[in-house]
Design a protein around this motif. Structure first.
Motif, PDB file in Angstrom:
ATOM      1  N   GLY A 195       0.810  -1.210   0.000  1.00  0.00           N
ATOM      2  CA  GLY A 195       0.000   0.000   0.000  1.00  0.00           C
ATOM      3  C   GLY A 195       0.838   1.251   0.000  1.00  0.00           C
ATOM      4  O   GLY A 195       2.080   1.202  -0.063  1.00  0.00           O
ATOM      5  N   ASN A 196       0.177   2.389   0.084  1.00  0.00           N
ATOM      6  CA  ASN A 196       0.899   3.658   0.120  1.00  0.00           C
ATOM      7  C   ASN A 196       1.726   3.766   1.398  1.00  0.00           C
ATOM      8  O   ASN A 196       1.562   2.982   2.324  1.00  0.00           O
ATOM      9  CB  ASN A 196      -0.078   4.836  -0.010  1.00  0.00           C
ATOM     10  N   ARG A 197       2.584   4.746   1.454  1.00  0.00           N
ATOM     11  CA  ARG A 197       3.570   4.902   2.529  1.00  0.00           C
ATOM     12  C   ARG A 197       4.429   3.637   2.665  1.00  0.00           C
ATOM     13  O   ARG A 197       4.847   3.248   3.742  1.00  0.00           O
ATOM     14  CB  ARG A 197       2.904   5.249   3.856  1.00  0.00           C
ATOM     15  N   ASP A 198       4.668   2.974   1.490  1.00  0.00           N
ATOM     16  CA  ASP A 198       5.521   1.783   1.435  1.00  0.00           C
ATOM     17  C   ASP A 198       5.073   0.714   2.431  1.00  0.00           C
ATOM     18  O   ASP A 198       5.889   0.036   3.058  1.00  0.00           O
ATOM     19  CB  ASP A 198       6.986   2.152   1.692  1.00  0.00           C
ATOM     20  N   VAL A 700     -14.536   5.534   7.348  1.00  0.00           N
ATOM     21  CA  VAL A 700     -15.123   4.667   6.333  1.00  0.00           C
ATOM     22  C   VAL A 700     -14.008   3.856   5.692  1.00  0.00           C
ATOM     23  O   VAL A 700     -12.976   4.403   5.275  1.00  0.00           O
ATOM     24  CB  VAL A 700     -15.878   5.480   5.259  1.00  0.00           C
ATOM     25  N   ASN A 701     -14.196   2.544   5.621  1.00  0.00           N
ATOM     26  CA  ASN A 701     -13.245   1.642   4.988  1.00  0.00           C
ATOM     27  C   ASN A 701     -13.946   0.862   3.886  1.00  0.00           C
ATOM     28  O   ASN A 701     -15.170   0.659   3.936  1.00  0.00           O
ATOM     29  CB  ASN A 701     -12.657   0.656   6.003  1.00  0.00           C
ATOM     30  N   GLY A 702     -13.199   0.403   2.892  1.00  0.00           N
ATOM     31  CA  GLY A 702     -13.800  -0.348   1.794  1.00  0.00           C
ATOM     32  C   GLY A 702     -12.833  -1.341   1.184  1.00  0.00           C
ATOM     33  O   GLY A 702     -11.606  -1.211   1.314  1.00  0.00           O
ATOM     34  N   ARG A 703     -13.402  -2.359   0.509  1.00  0.00           N
ATOM     35  CA  ARG A 703     -12.587  -3.405  -0.120  1.00  0.00           C
ATOM     36  C   ARG A 703     -13.384  -4.072  -1.242  1.00  0.00           C
ATOM     37  O   ARG A 703     -14.585  -4.332  -1.088  1.00  0.00           O
ATOM     38  CB  ARG A 703     -12.183  -4.434   0.926  1.00  0.00           C
ATOM     39  N   GLY A 722      -9.085   0.128   0.958  1.00  0.00           N
ATOM     40  CA  GLY A 722      -8.797   1.460   1.468  1.00  0.00           C
ATOM     41  C   GLY A 722      -9.241   1.574   2.909  1.00  0.00           C
ATOM     42  O   GLY A 722     -10.339   1.123   3.265  1.00  0.00           O
ATOM     43  N   GLN A 723      -8.401   2.144   3.762  1.00  0.00           N
ATOM     44  CA  GLN A 723      -8.726   2.404   5.161  1.00  0.00           C
ATOM     45  C   GLN A 723      -8.810   3.920   5.362  1.00  0.00           C
ATOM     46  O   GLN A 723      -7.943   4.652   4.902  1.00  0.00           O
ATOM     47  CB  GLN A 723      -7.651   1.816   6.086  1.00  0.00           C
ATOM     48  N   THR A 756      -5.118   5.220   3.974  1.00  0.00           N
ATOM     49  CA  THR A 756      -4.188   4.244   3.418  1.00  0.00           C
ATOM     50  C   THR A 756      -4.952   3.375   2.432  1.00  0.00           C
ATOM     51  O   THR A 756      -6.146   3.119   2.601  1.00  0.00           O
ATOM     52  CB  THR A 756      -3.559   3.359   4.514  1.00  0.00           C
ATOM     53  N   TYR A 757      -4.260   2.914   1.422  1.00  0.00           N
ATOM     54  CA  TYR A 757      -4.907   2.114   0.389  1.00  0.00           C
ATOM     55  C   TYR A 757      -3.851   1.237  -0.270  1.00  0.00           C
ATOM     56  O   TYR A 757      -2.637   1.494  -0.187  1.00  0.00           O
ATOM     57  CB  TYR A 757      -5.583   3.008  -0.650  1.00  0.00           C
ATOM     58  N   GLY A 758      -4.321   0.161  -0.907  1.00  0.00           N
ATOM     59  CA  GLY A 758      -3.360  -0.738  -1.531  1.00  0.00           C
ATOM     60  C   GLY A 758      -4.033  -1.950  -2.137  1.00  0.00           C
ATOM     61  O   GLY A 758      -5.245  -1.986  -2.363  1.00  0.00           O
ATOM     62  N   VAL A 759      -3.223  -2.974  -2.406  1.00  0.00           N
ATOM     63  CA  VAL A 759      -3.675  -4.204  -3.031  1.00  0.00           C
ATOM     64  C   VAL A 759      -3.169  -5.381  -2.213  1.00  0.00           C
ATOM     65  O   VAL A 759      -2.090  -5.319  -1.617  1.00  0.00           O
ATOM     66  CB  VAL A 759      -3.175  -4.293  -4.494  1.00  0.00           C
ATOM     67  N   GLU A 760      -3.959  -6.446  -2.158  1.00  0.00           N
ATOM     68  CA  GLU A 760      -3.580  -7.648  -1.423  1.00  0.00           C
ATOM     69  C   GLU A 760      -3.754  -8.862  -2.321  1.00  0.00           C
ATOM     70  O   GLU A 760      -4.797  -9.035  -2.973  1.00  0.00           O
ATOM     71  CB  GLU A 760      -4.443  -7.798  -0.168  1.00  0.00           C
TER      72      GLU A 760
END
Length: 765
Positions: A195-198, A700-703, A722-723, A756-760
């Motif tokens: 995710g972002n911020r490494d 609010v969080n989403g996936r 995304g958190q 924060t956001y990213g991929v898993e």
């Protein structure tokens, strides 16, 4: 459609009644509601959508709807869907459980449940109100509490006093994290998140086939995330957090009713503290800025490290079809080396001093618990009888530099504390079904006797001069806590209960108190609770409600003694208080691919009496500036801290597309928490109390997840997540400048983590 419409109406009504409403909150709530509300922590037993949730809160497997306890159960799938990878994720999914990061480092949490908790979380001479357990093994200290939830089967959150079934006597509640046991079959999983911020997180686990009735499981975790407050100097940023941990779990099943489980995990968390800002210093301190995204000057900030080793051995023997004997032996070592630089944020506008601290904590904890769990042949009697022993020993050293303004020099403090705690307890709980009312009435009787012994010693050196040398205190407490519950099963789908319970939190001494010989006694709670558990629409809808009224005696209150030095705090148990509240939970699964939940908690708190004690900062003999007299009731100067009046959680899961072996699903959740006061001494009669007020917060969080079934029962997953997707920044652990007697004049606070956001990527076989 009628069910969905009814759920939206109810949740919208609750949301509209919340204090401090606004367009963003209403829009975010509607977003989550129209996404389809999800049910955290469910174990769905039927493909048609019927709900069947199994818990072990009473030391035996039972359906959640049949247990007369206010409890939230979170399954591994629910935690994965919500992206809850650490303890903060559990808090986000449980309305009555609240937390904020502690001032010293980002891996230590201040936990409260039903308005009860421990504000000064890094002190080894104090006990918390919320018990934390991992596989039934008690964790005394809050350091490292932001551990990663690796390979968890479920989390059970029990609300209210816990004395007759759990190892340590607590007044607020208990959180039990239950890990997955070795299965004896070849299998495993791997998750890689970026995710972002490494942000990087790697979790792997491997189950090996059983060999001679011995099964083994291995887990490995690595995570790292950059800070969210930029240090303009070459040192580390504020808000960094990382974990490195490994776990070995062994299970030997003798095949004769005897099972032995051994677990060992070792890990390290790396973190930097929250960054405090104080708007009142802008224009006063040259170059000062209250920008929450970067420091106003370069800061030399080392990384804080917390190391832990945990051992647990559980022996279980089914002596017969009616009786099971258990032994739980646990050992934990904890070492924490933390660094905090608060810069000038805690200084007064007229006296902007700088504070930086280094802390070294060492702690070891040994626990032994024996349980006898059984029932009568006719099923009318169920019982749990147990013995518990805890031996805890630790040390805590504070090295503080308080740099005075205007070239007045630096006050260097070296404070070292050693402490021991020994707790012995015997507990029992018996449930009887009398032969009346068609066996629909259950009566539960419980009791616990606790004996605690504590010792502590303190030495203080200030600017090279010994102020105290090995000042000691010793305390002994004992308490019997009874409990009684009447549970009525009106129908198969409707149950009500009435519960009387008591709890106890041991006394202690304040590491930062002005007089270390002044100790405080136990905090005692008497709780009255009524509850309803119901199922509707062929078990596709669950509606649960609990209302409670708690009376607390011997309130343990933290009182700042020095307006300039925040490390000097007296803790005394004086006065009484009332905490009452309402908890509502609505869980629905109207279709196989849609799940819904809405949870609401109301907490109302009041300090009833608080009499000025001899030797306190309010005693004119100690503090000539105090306008109060010994024995005077100053309850209006105090509040129950960290207690939000309203908390609402909404969440949702929906699988919106299936194509062959592929499925596509979405998750969203929303949490609202009303404001609270961050210190006990911010009562309605205190001038400037608003400086200790933390405003309401919402997240609010989403996936979105693509899952593909592979050959042999394997599965691959790809998730975009995304958190805090709306990037709301909330004030966390607030420290106001001033005191309870004269009032507060300014406020220093860190801000919560931005979006924060990213991929898993995930794979299991």
């Amino acid at each position: 459609m009628a069910l969905r419409h009814e759920c939206i109406q109810r949740a919208s009504t609750i949301g509209s009644n919340l204090k401090d409403g606004g367009p963003r909150r209403r829009w975010a709530a509607m977003l989550v509601l129209t996404s389809a509300l999800a049910a955290p922590g469910l174990a769905f037993a039927q493909d048609d959508g019927a709900l069947d949730i199994v818990v072990t809160a009473q030391k035996r497997s039972e359906r959640l709807q049949e247990v007369p306890i206010a409890i939230t159960a979170l399954s591994a799938d629910a935690l994965d869907n919500a992206g809850a990878t650490n303890f903060s994720g559990v808090v986000n999914m449980t309305p009555t459980l609240n937390s904020v990061p502690y001032v010293t480092n980002s891996d230590t949490l201040v936990l409260t449940m039903r308005g009860q908790g421990e504000a000064d979380a890094d002190k080894i001479t104090k006990d918390g109100s919320v018990g934390i357990y991992v596989d039934g093994f008690h964790r005394s200290r809050a350091q490292g509490a932001l551990f990663d939830l690796a390979d968890v089967e479920r989390v059970e959150v029990l609300r209210g006093p816990q004395g007759t079934l759990y190892g340590r006597n607590t007044t607020g509640g208990a959180v039990n994290i239950i890990s997955k046991k070795p299965s004896g079959e070849l299998g495993g999983k791997a998750q890689l998140t970026y995710g972002n911020r490494d942000y990087v997180r790697l979790l792997t686990s491997l189950d090996l086939p059983a060999w001679n009735n011995l099964s083994a499981k291995f887990s490995f975790l690595y995570s790292e995330k950059d800070g969210y407050v930029k240090n303009i100097g070459p040192s580390n940023d504020y808000g960094e957090l990382g974990n490195l941990a490994g776990r070995v779990a062994l299970r030997w099943d003798a095949g004769t009713g005897f099972v032995a489980d051994y677990q060992f995990d070792k890990g390290r968390t790396r973190s930097t503290p929250p960054y405090y800002v104080n708007p009142s210093l802008v224009g006063v301190v040259p170059g000062y800025s209250d920008d929450p995204y970067q420091t106003y000057r370069p800061v030399d900030l080392p990384v804080s490290k917390t190391d832990y080793d945990n051992h647990g051995l559980t022996l279980s023997w089914d002596a017969s079809d009616l009786v099971t004997l258990k032994s739980l032996t646990g050992y934990r070592e904890l070492k924490a080396h933390s660094f905090t630089d608060l810069t000038v944020a805690l200084g007064l506008p007229t006296f902007p001093y700088n504070i930086d601290q280094e802390r070294r904590l060492k702690n070891r904890e040994f626990t032994q618990e024996f349980q006898l769990v059984g029932h009568s042949g006719d099923g009318r009697l169920e019982y749990t009888i147990g013995l518990f022993y805890l031996d805890e020993r630790g040390s805590n050293a504070l090295f503080q530099n308080l740099t005075l303004p205007f070239g007045m020099g630096t006050v260097v403090t070296d404070r070292r504390v050693r402490a021991t705690s020994e707790s012995k307890a015997a507990f029992a709980q018996l449930t009887w079904t009398p032969p009346v009312l068609d066996d629909r009435l259950e009566l539960t009787f419980g009791g616990r006797y606790t004996d605690d012994k504590k010792t502590a010693a303190r030495s203080i050196v200030v600017n090279g001069f010994a102020v105290e040398t090995d000042i000691r205190n010793r305390q002994t407490f004992n308490r019997f806590n009874p409990a009684f519950t009447a549970n009525m099963k009106w129908t198969q789908d409707l149950t009500t209960y009435a519960k009387f319970s008591t709890g106890y939190r041991a006394g202690g001494s304040s590491e930062g108190g002005g007089d270390f010989t002044l100790t405080y006694g136990p905090e005692k709670i008497t709780s009255y609770e009524v509850g309803l558990k119901s199922q509707w629409l062929d078990s596709h809808l669950l509606f649960n409600l609990a209302a409670y009224h708690n009376k607390i005696k011997g309130l343990q209150i933290d009182i700042p003694v020095d307006a300039f030095d925040p490390s000097i705090v007296d803790t005394q148990n004086i006065g009484s208080g009332t905490i009452q509240g309402l908890e509502v939970e609505l869980i629905a699964r109207p279709a196989r691919d849609v799940s819904l939940t809405a949870s609401y908690a109301l907490v109302d708190t009041k300090v009833d009496t608080l009499l000025v004690p001899v030797g306190s900062a309010f005693d004119p003999a100690v503090n000539p500036g105090s306008p109060f007299a010994v024995g005077q009731n100053i309850a209006d100067r105090f509040v129950i801290p960290f207690a939000s009046r309203n908390t609402l959680t909404l969440s949702g899961d929906a699988t919106f597309l299936r194509v062959g072996d592929n499925s596509f699903s979405a998750h969203a959740d929303f949490r609202y928490q009303s404001g609270f006061y961050g210190a006990a001494g911010a009562g309605p009669a205190v001038p400037g109390r608003e400086f200790y007020h933390a405003p309401s917060r919402e997240t609010v969080n989403g996936r979105i997840t693509w899952a593909r079934a592979l050959e042999g029962g394997s599965e691959m997953r790809v998730s975009l997540w995304g958190q805090n997707i709306f990037d709301t920044r909330n004030k966390q652990f607030i420290i106001a400048q001033g005191d309870t007697i004269n009032g507060f004049v300014s406020q220093a606070a860190p801000y919560s983590e931005p979006a924060t956001y990213g991929v898993e990527l995930g794979f299991k076989f």
